[in-house]
Motif scaffolding. Structure first.
Motif, PDB file in Angstrom:
ATOM      1  N   PHE A  90      -2.748   2.132  -4.251  1.00  0.00           N
ATOM      2  CA  PHE A  90      -2.352   3.526  -4.059  1.00  0.00           C
ATOM      3  C   PHE A  90      -3.483   4.210  -3.293  1.00  0.00           C
ATOM      4  N   LEU A  91      -3.211   4.558  -2.038  1.00  0.00           N
ATOM      5  CA  LEU A  91      -4.248   5.020  -1.119  1.00  0.00           C
ATOM      6  C   LEU A  91      -4.125   6.507  -0.819  1.00  0.00           C
ATOM      7  N   ASP A  92      -5.167   7.249  -1.155  1.00  0.00           N
ATOM      8  CA  ASP A  92      -5.306   8.656  -0.779  1.00  0.00           C
ATOM      9  C   ASP A  92      -6.259   8.767   0.403  1.00  0.00           C
ATOM     10  N   HIS A  93      -6.155   9.863   1.147  1.00  0.00           N
ATOM     11  CA  HIS A  93      -7.174  10.126   2.157  1.00  0.00           C
ATOM     12  C   HIS A  93      -8.465  10.545   1.450  1.00  0.00           C
ATOM     13  N   PRO A  94      -9.603  10.470   2.129  1.00  0.00           N
ATOM     14  CA  PRO A  94     -10.867  10.887   1.506  1.00  0.00           C
ATOM     15  C   PRO A  94     -10.765  12.323   0.983  1.00  0.00           C
ATOM     16  N   GLY A  95     -11.044  12.505  -0.283  1.00  0.00           N
ATOM     17  CA  GLY A  95     -10.941  13.821  -0.893  1.00  0.00           C
ATOM     18  C   GLY A  95      -9.595  14.123  -1.505  1.00  0.00           C
ATOM     19  N   GLY A  96      -8.591  13.296  -1.238  1.00  0.00           N
ATOM     20  CA  GLY A  96      -7.261  13.520  -1.792  1.00  0.00           C
ATOM     21  C   GLY A  96      -7.184  13.118  -3.262  1.00  0.00           C
ATOM     22  N   SER A  97      -6.225  13.702  -3.981  1.00  0.00           N
ATOM     23  CA  SER A  97      -6.105  13.416  -5.420  1.00  0.00           C
ATOM     24  C   SER A  97      -4.687  13.065  -5.841  1.00  0.00           C
ATOM     25  N   TYR A  98      -3.792  12.814  -4.878  1.00  0.00           N
ATOM     26  CA  TYR A  98      -2.386  12.545  -5.183  1.00  0.00           C
ATOM     27  C   TYR A  98      -2.257  11.394  -6.179  1.00  0.00           C
ATOM     28  N   TRP A  99      -2.823  10.244  -5.855  1.00  0.00           N
ATOM     29  CA  TRP A  99      -2.682   9.073  -6.716  1.00  0.00           C
ATOM     30  C   TRP A  99      -3.657   9.131  -7.894  1.00  0.00           C
TER      31      TRP A  99
ATOM     32  N   TYR B 197      -2.844  -2.518 -10.416  1.00  0.00           N
ATOM     33  CA  TYR B 197      -2.909  -1.658  -9.244  1.00  0.00           C
ATOM     34  C   TYR B 197      -4.320  -1.124  -9.049  1.00  0.00           C
ATOM     35  N   LYS B 198      -4.562  -0.623  -7.853  1.00  0.00           N
ATOM     36  CA  LYS B 198      -5.855  -0.026  -7.525  1.00  0.00           C
ATOM     37  C   LYS B 198      -5.617   1.321  -6.875  1.00  0.00           C
ATOM     38  N   ILE B 199      -6.320   2.338  -7.336  1.00  0.00           N
ATOM     39  CA  ILE B 199      -6.279   3.667  -6.730  1.00  0.00           C
ATOM     40  C   ILE B 199      -7.577   3.883  -5.967  1.00  0.00           C
ATOM     41  N   THR B 200      -7.470   4.276  -4.708  1.00  0.00           N
ATOM     42  CA  THR B 200      -8.669   4.451  -3.892  1.00  0.00           C
ATOM     43  C   THR B 200      -8.452   5.533  -2.846  1.00  0.00           C
ATOM     44  N   ASN B 201      -9.541   6.114  -2.376  1.00  0.00           N
ATOM     45  CA  ASN B 201      -9.524   7.072  -1.267  1.00  0.00           C
ATOM     46  C   ASN B 201     -10.050   6.454   0.023  1.00  0.00           C
TER      47      ASN B 201
ATOM     48  N   GLY C 205      -2.734   8.484 -11.728  1.00  0.00           N
ATOM     49  CA  GLY C 205      -3.494   7.595 -12.603  1.00  0.00           C
ATOM     50  C   GLY C 205      -3.866   8.266 -13.915  1.00  0.00           C
ATOM     51  N   LYS C 206      -4.237   9.544 -13.837  1.00  0.00           N
ATOM     52  CA  LYS C 206      -4.570  10.283 -15.061  1.00  0.00           C
ATOM     53  C   LYS C 206      -3.339  10.425 -15.958  1.00  0.00           C
ATOM     54  N   PHE C 207      -2.186  10.662 -15.349  1.00  0.00           N
ATOM     55  CA  PHE C 207      -0.941  10.760 -16.117  1.00  0.00           C
ATOM     56  C   PHE C 207      -0.624   9.434 -16.799  1.00  0.00           C
ATOM     57  N   ILE C 208      -0.786   8.339 -16.069  1.00  0.00           N
ATOM     58  CA  ILE C 208      -0.523   7.014 -16.644  1.00  0.00           C
ATOM     59  C   ILE C 208      -1.443   6.765 -17.830  1.00  0.00           C
ATOM     60  N   ASP C 209      -2.726   7.084 -17.662  1.00  0.00           N
ATOM     61  CA  ASP C 209      -3.679   6.869 -18.761  1.00  0.00           C
ATOM     62  C   ASP C 209      -3.324   7.724 -19.975  1.00  0.00           C
ATOM     63  N   LYS C 210      -3.070   9.009 -19.751  1.00  0.00           N
ATOM     64  CA  LYS C 210      -2.869   9.934 -20.866  1.00  0.00           C
ATOM     65  C   LYS C 210      -1.517   9.741 -21.550  1.00  0.00           C
ATOM     66  N   GLN C 211      -0.470   9.640 -20.755  1.00  0.00           N
ATOM     67  CA  GLN C 211       0.869   9.633 -21.331  1.00  0.00           C
ATOM     68  C   GLN C 211       1.392   8.225 -21.636  1.00  0.00           C
ATOM     69  N   LEU C 212       1.083   7.260 -20.799  1.00  0.00           N
ATOM     70  CA  LEU C 212       1.612   5.914 -21.007  1.00  0.00           C
ATOM     71  C   LEU C 212       0.682   5.061 -21.860  1.00  0.00           C
ATOM     72  N   MET C 213      -0.585   4.999 -21.460  1.00  0.00           N
ATOM     73  CA  MET C 213      -1.505   4.134 -22.195  1.00  0.00           C
ATOM     74  C   MET C 213      -1.829   4.706 -23.580  1.00  0.00           C
TER      75      MET C 213
ATOM     76  N   VAL D  65       0.855  -1.183   0.000  1.00  0.00           N
ATOM     77  CA  VAL D  65       0.000   0.000   0.000  1.00  0.00           C
ATOM     78  C   VAL D  65       0.890   1.231   0.000  1.00  0.00           C
ATOM     79  N   CYS D  66       0.695   2.103  -0.984  1.00  0.00           N
ATOM     80  CA  CYS D  66       1.444   3.351  -1.083  1.00  0.00           C
ATOM     81  C   CYS D  66       0.535   4.514  -0.715  1.00  0.00           C
ATOM     82  N   LEU D  67       0.925   5.279   0.282  1.00  0.00           N
ATOM     83  CA  LEU D  67       0.261   6.533   0.590  1.00  0.00           C
ATOM     84  C   LEU D  67       1.092   7.667  -0.004  1.00  0.00           C
ATOM     85  N   PRO D  68       0.567   8.892  -0.053  1.00  0.00           N
ATOM     86  CA  PRO D  68       1.316   9.982  -0.675  1.00  0.00           C
ATOM     87  C   PRO D  68       2.688  10.186  -0.052  1.00  0.00           C
ATOM     88  N   GLY D  69       3.643  10.513  -0.922  1.00  0.00           N
ATOM     89  CA  GLY D  69       5.009  10.740  -0.454  1.00  0.00           C
ATOM     90  C   GLY D  69       5.829  11.450  -1.504  1.00  0.00           C
TER      91      GLY D  69
END
Length: 357
Positions: free
Chosen positions: A211-220, A245-249, A224-232, A180-184
């Motif tokens: 990839f775990l954000d706190h409720p309302g957070g957008s770090y991960w 992977y899973k991104i969740t708040n 995810g948007k960067f991965i979709d737009k630039q990588l995928m 589990v990765c939290l923001p860093g």
């Protein structure tokens, strides 16, 4: 099962680390490693003959000593499932990410899992605080400006202090059943993306990565948007790689992702050129036929067969009653392999990524 594990819930018991191949496609062997010790002795002799620079020898010497000690510290807990938590050492206790890490540590310890963190402050401290000292293991790093161990793991025999980041990373992944990765900062991004690389290339045994954000957070979410737009969208990864992977708040969703990954699926290993998935219970004929139809694309040849343990797996009698799903995996579709494990667990992905390219 060892005495240490007798009072733990079944969901906290994994495979025997002494029997787990490293890497996972190493052949099964009854050899007691004397051949490997001989290879190491021969390598040392070659280092001497090569007149290897002292600085290089110091790196090798320290690496072997660090890993030997770390292996010894972790061995008594080898079958107990553990989750590795990554995140910033600078996150203050009044921040919502800190509280999410506390909640995660507490929840997983209640399920019998142990928590591995870097043993410093911030998110690492929070994970240990939630889990409590008995369920905490630490892998501290020697730095010129930081960091001492946090109060929840300091002076604990389950704390290992390492000089090199690469030996520390090896232990973080080798010993856990989920990440589990939290923001860093840079370190957290490095750790999370390295895990993704190892999963995508098959160098790491399949496991849940959250990839775990706190409720309302957008770090991960932003990552995810960067991965979709630039990588995928640029064809640098496959669409199914996002299944790795899973991104969740939500801490609830993170805990569910960790636990449900092992609902039916238990572990994996290669036997020859066949991938063997060990399962806690047999698949229905309907599910087996669905798998044969929906996942034929990851086969190198043949089909999926459900069997009992193979004769060469006799070294793990505690898994003798587990059915196996055996197939010739093409070793490329790792995202699809993760989707197969979801199907085995009865939690198939119901949506496919559709980025705006």
């Amino acid at each position: 099962m060892t005495d240490e594990n007798e009072n733990l819930p079944a969901e906290a018991i994994g495979e025997d680390e002494l029997q787990r191949p490293q890497p996972i496609d190493d052949p099964i062997s009854d050899n007691q490693s004397q051949d490997l010790y001989q290879v190491m002795r021969h390598t040392i002799e070659r280092l001497e003959k090569d007149n290897t620079a002292r600085g290089d020898v110091k790196i090798l010497s320290r690496t072997i000593r660090e890993l030997r000690y770390a292996f010894k510290v972790f061995r008594p807990y080898r079958r107990r499932r553990k989750v590795t938590i990554f995140g910033s050492a600078r996150t203050a206790p009044d921040r919502p990410d800190y509280q999410s890490a506390v909640d995660l540590g507490r929840r997983m310890a209640a399920h019998g899992w142990m928590i591995i963190t870097g043993a410093g402050g911030g998110i690492m401290e929070a994970g240990h605080k939630g889990a409590g000292r008995d369920a905490s293991m630490g892998l501290n790093i020697m730095l010129p400006f930081e960091q001492g161990a946090n109060e929840y793991i300091e002076n604990d025999p389950k704390l290992v202090t390492l000089k090199y980041f690469f030996t520390r990373k090896l232990m973080f992944l080798k010993e856990c059943s989920g990440i589990v990765c939290l923001p860093g900062g840079f370190g957290t991004l490095d750790e999370g993306l390295e895990v993704l690389t190892l999963l995508q290339t098959g160098k790491q045994t399949m496991m849940p990565l959250i990839f775990l954000d706190h409720p309302g957070g957008s770090y991960w979410k932003d990552l995810g948007k960067f991965i979709d737009k630039q990588l995928m969208c640029n064809g640098m990864i496959s669409p199914e790689d996002v299944a790795l992977y899973k991104i969740t708040n939500s801490v609830d969703e993170a805990v569910e992702e960790l636990l449900t990954f092992y609902d039916v699926y238990h572990s994996q290993r290669y036997v020859g050129d066949q991938l063997v998935l060990r399962m806690k219970r047999a698949l229905s004929e309907e599910t087996l036929e669905l798998i044969r139809t929906e996942f034929a694309d990851i086969l190198k040849s043949g089909t999926f067969e459900q069997t009992g343990p193979l004769p060469v797996e006799s070294s793990e009698p505690e898994l003798a009653d587990f059915p196996r799903l055996i197939f010739h995996f093409n070793r490329r579709g790792l995202g699809r392999l993760r989707m197969l494990i979801n199907q085995i667990n009865g939690h198939p992905l119901t949506t496919t990524p559709d980025p705006e390219c």
